[in-house]
Design a protein around this motif. Structure first.
Motif, mmCIF file in Angstrom:
data_model
loop_
_atom_site.group_PDB
_atom_site.id
_atom_site.type_symbol
_atom_site.label_atom_id
_atom_site.label_comp_id
_atom_site.label_asym_id
_atom_site.label_seq_id
_atom_site.Cartn_x
_atom_site.Cartn_y
_atom_site.Cartn_z
ATOM 1 N N HIS A 29 0.834 -1.208 0.000
ATOM 2 C CA HIS A 29 0.000 0.000 0.000
ATOM 3 C C HIS A 29 0.866 1.254 0.000
ATOM 4 C CE1 HIS A 29 -3.373 2.639 0.751
ATOM 5 N NE2 HIS A 29 -2.797 3.090 1.859
ATOM 6 N N GLN A 30 1.895 1.288 0.828
ATOM 7 C CA GLN A 30 2.792 2.437 0.876
ATOM 8 C C GLN A 30 3.487 2.631 -0.473
ATOM 9 O OE1 GLN A 30 5.048 1.054 4.305
ATOM 10 N NE2 GLN A 30 4.319 2.802 5.525
ATOM 11 N N ARG A 31 3.845 1.551 -1.118
ATOM 12 C CA ARG A 31 4.519 1.656 -2.420
ATOM 13 C C ARG A 31 3.582 2.211 -3.482
ATOM 14 N NH1 ARG A 31 8.081 -3.975 -2.716
ATOM 15 N NH2 ARG A 31 9.153 -3.659 -0.722
ATOM 16 N N ARG A 32 2.326 1.777 -3.454
ATOM 17 C CA ARG A 32 1.371 2.299 -4.438
ATOM 18 C C ARG A 32 1.144 3.800 -4.242
ATOM 19 N NH1 ARG A 32 -1.178 -2.707 -3.404
ATOM 20 N NH2 ARG A 32 -2.566 -1.737 -1.860
ATOM 21 N N LEU A 33 0.984 4.222 -2.986
ATOM 22 C CA LEU A 33 0.797 5.643 -2.716
ATOM 23 C C LEU A 33 2.019 6.448 -3.137
ATOM 24 C CD1 LEU A 33 -0.934 5.671 0.799
ATOM 25 C CD2 LEU A 33 -1.978 6.067 -1.435
ATOM 26 N N ALA A 34 3.211 5.921 -2.836
ATOM 27 C CA ALA A 34 4.443 6.619 -3.199
ATOM 28 C C ALA A 34 4.570 6.752 -4.709
ATOM 29 C CB ALA A 34 5.650 5.881 -2.627
ATOM 30 N N SER A 35 4.228 5.699 -5.425
ATOM 31 C CA SER A 35 4.296 5.727 -6.883
ATOM 32 C C SER A 35 3.346 6.786 -7.442
ATOM 33 C CB SER A 35 3.946 4.342 -7.442
ATOM 34 O OG SER A 35 3.894 4.363 -8.847
ATOM 35 N N ARG A 36 2.152 6.845 -6.899
ATOM 36 C CA ARG A 36 1.172 7.828 -7.363
ATOM 37 C C ARG A 36 1.655 9.255 -7.132
ATOM 38 N NH1 ARG A 36 -4.517 7.343 -4.608
ATOM 39 N NH2 ARG A 36 -3.421 8.447 -2.922
ATOM 40 N N GLU A 37 2.212 9.513 -5.931
ATOM 41 C CA GLU A 37 2.708 10.849 -5.626
ATOM 42 C C GLU A 37 3.936 11.192 -6.463
ATOM 43 O OE1 GLU A 37 1.388 13.313 -3.624
ATOM 44 O OE2 GLU A 37 -0.286 11.924 -3.877
ATOM 45 N N LEU A 38 4.800 10.225 -6.673
ATOM 46 C CA LEU A 38 5.967 10.435 -7.530
ATOM 47 C C LEU A 38 5.533 10.887 -8.922
ATOM 48 C CD1 LEU A 38 9.134 9.828 -8.138
ATOM 49 C CD2 LEU A 38 8.205 7.759 -9.184
ATOM 50 N N CYS A 39 4.631 10.132 -9.529
ATOM 51 C CA CYS A 39 4.220 10.423 -10.902
ATOM 52 C C CYS A 39 3.477 11.744 -10.998
ATOM 53 C CB CYS A 39 3.382 9.272 -11.454
ATOM 54 S SG CYS A 39 4.349 7.748 -11.678
ATOM 55 N N ARG A 40 2.727 12.109 -9.958
ATOM 56 C CA ARG A 40 2.057 13.410 -9.947
ATOM 57 C C ARG A 40 3.082 14.530 -10.020
ATOM 58 N NH1 ARG A 40 0.471 17.083 -6.127
ATOM 59 N NH2 ARG A 40 1.263 15.812 -4.410
ATOM 60 N N ARG A 41 4.165 14.402 -9.283
ATOM 61 C CA ARG A 41 5.216 15.420 -9.320
ATOM 62 C C ARG A 41 5.961 15.411 -10.658
ATOM 63 N NH1 ARG A 41 4.330 14.557 -4.054
ATOM 64 N NH2 ARG A 41 4.688 16.300 -2.628
ATOM 65 N N LEU A 42 6.179 14.240 -11.189
ATOM 66 C CA LEU A 42 6.908 14.157 -12.455
ATOM 67 C C LEU A 42 6.141 14.833 -13.594
ATOM 68 C CD1 LEU A 42 8.287 10.507 -12.286
ATOM 69 C CD2 LEU A 42 9.649 12.611 -12.280
ATOM 70 N N THR A 43 4.825 14.673 -13.620
ATOM 71 C CA THR A 43 4.054 15.239 -14.729
ATOM 72 C C THR A 43 4.052 16.766 -14.719
ATOM 73 O OG1 THR A 43 1.985 15.078 -13.448
ATOM 74 C CG2 THR A 43 2.537 13.229 -14.910
ATOM 75 N N ARG A 44 4.482 17.369 -13.624
ATOM 76 C CA ARG A 44 4.555 18.828 -13.551
ATOM 77 C C ARG A 44 5.899 19.379 -14.031
ATOM 78 N NH1 ARG A 44 2.050 19.683 -7.438
ATOM 79 N NH2 ARG A 44 -0.096 19.053 -7.924
ATOM 80 N N LEU A 45 6.864 18.506 -14.272
ATOM 81 C CA LEU A 45 8.192 18.964 -14.659
ATOM 82 C C LEU A 45 8.243 19.305 -16.146
ATOM 83 C CD1 LEU A 45 10.565 16.453 -12.809
ATOM 84 C CD2 LEU A 45 9.859 18.734 -12.085
#
Length: 207
Positions: A29-45
């Motif tokens: 569960h922690q990994r899925r949440l981390a992946s989602r937050e990571l990708c959200r930040r990446l799409t803003r770059l």
């Protein structure tokens, strides 16, 4: 966190063991949440928004997962590439076009990669300099943008040209935020990154 040897010197092996233990200890569960937050930040770059040829990796050994980004990139008509180990004598990487139907195999480290033995036309393979943006896994990082990898040096050798040649790909390291440490020394062979992104922060060091 700072890790030193008995003589006060920096112990990379000990640090790698500890940081790999941290990321493996995360729950699914922690990994899925981390992946989602990571990708959200990446799409803003901007480095991702304008890229047309993007290399990323398939997670292994608890690495943070950038795969949700693939659909976003595809929708923007960007091409996705995965690293492939070149022959053992070279210890560098190729980058091979990836899509849902790509035939996969496992390299000598047990990591999945496109199978270049069957149907991988040379046109599907890019040299490192031809990529726009490269997302690479990290074992550890600090707030100054220094980082430590698995120790094989594959990315550093592959992108050594980036120290002196322009244009070059934007190099972005990815990690779970639990892999952040107080400070890391700079090794002579380390290729500087343009950014480090975790599930909690974006670090863009000034060079």
């Amino acid at each position: 966190m700072a890790v030193s040897g008995v003589d006060g010197s920096f112990d990379r092996r000990e640090l790698r063991r500890e940081l790999r233990r941290r990321r493996r200890a995360l729950t699914p569960h922690q990994r899925r949440l981390a992946s989602r937050e990571l990708c959200r930040r990446l799409t803003r770059l901007p480095e991702l928004q304008r890229a047309r040829r993007v290399a990323l990796y398939l997670p292994n050994d608890g690495e943070i997962d950038p795969r949700p980004l693939i659909d976003w990139l595809t929708a923007r008509r960007a091409q996705v590439y995965l690293p492939v180990l070149r022959p053992l004598s070279e210890n560098r990487l190729w980058f091979v076009r990836y899509h849902a139907g790509t035939r996969m195999t496992h390299n000598r480290f047990g990591i999945a990669e496109p199978d270049t033995r069957f149907g991988a036309r040379r046109a599907n393979r890019l040299p490192a300099w031809a990529l726009d943006t490269v997302l690479m896994p990290l074992v550890g990082f600090d707030d100054d943008g220094q980082r430590i990898g698995m120790g094989g040096g594959f990315y550093d050798r592959t992108f050594a040209f980036a120290r002196r040649r322009r244009p070059r790909p934007a190099l972005i390291g990815l990690a779970h935020d639990c892999q952040r440490v107080e400070a890391l020394p700079v090794a002579s062979w380390d290729v500087p990154l343009d950014a480090i992104v975790s599930d909690r922060r974006v670090i863009q060091p000034r060079r």
